[in-house]
Each structure stands twice: as C-alpha cells, then as structure tokens.
Design a protein around this motif. Sequence first.
Motif: not given
Length: 172
Positions: A27-28, A31-32, A34-35, A69-71, A76
Amino acid sequence: MYALLILDIQVGLVHGPETPWHCEALLKTVNSLMDRARNAGAPIFLARHVGPAGSPIEPGSPLTRVAQELKLLGGEVIFEKRRPNAFAMTGLADQLRTCGATGVVITGMKTQYCVDSTCRAARDLGFDTVLIADGHTCSDTPVIKAEDIIAHHNATLEGAFCQLVRAEEWRF
C-alpha cells in the motif's frame, strides 16, 4: 508516456480472510507510485474486480471498493473488470491510447491471476510494459507461499512480457 495501472487494491482482498503478503508495504509503494505519477502528469488507472450478480463481489458490493488506504485525489480513472486481464472487455487499451500512453506500469493484486494476465496482455497489445517487482502481492496457497509465487512470476514475466523494475528505481 507511461500510465500507472493499479490492479484490485480493493476492500475484499486487502481486508479479506486471506492476508496478502506484505500488504502494508504494498500500500505504501502504490501510494508512492501514485504521487510520482501525479507529479509527472502521468495518468492513473485503478481496476476493481467485480463478479456476477449475487456473488460476494457483485457490482456495488463494499468488497469491491478501492481500499481506503490508497490516497485517491480524484483525478484517477477507476473502472470495473470481470476477468483477470484488465484489458478484457473494459476499453482500457483505448483509454490508454486516447490519453497518449504508450506504456503501462503495473502494480497490485493478485500476482498469479490479474497481475500475470494483465502483463501478458499489455505486451500483446503493443504497450511497453513495466512490472513493479516489489509492487504486487498475493496470499499463500495450500501449495506455495506468497513470497515464492511473487518471485516466480517476477522471474517468469521479466523479459518476454515486461521490464521488471523496483519501485524506488522507477521514474515516470
């Protein structure tokens, strides 16, 4: 340009009865990615796997919602798929081409099903395909541990079907 394609990071898989291997780290990582995609102006697509009406993952089921948990920031493209291959009967290939993507960066779940079939299909459809080596997961099976499934698929898919890259090394 590469688009980020996130497969099946949904409530029923992340929080279901079978704990995905290293899910918190995944998940981290997602998210990274996606950023980084947002910062580079790369499109982000999220697939949600749905099943037939009456199944636990029928359309509209809470189990098919994107994991909290996904930002998500609202830019999207979220779409439903009914087959392991995210391109099958979804219009994804046309959407990618319309936004100018010539390649896809694949991450998500489950390694031996949707990740595998989507990598193979992306290459067959002419997309430059990148699999994030540490960006996909699954659960243990009665026969094989998840860690071994992931290692096997990384080794099998690399070269013939995709370029294998660790998340921290990828740049959009």
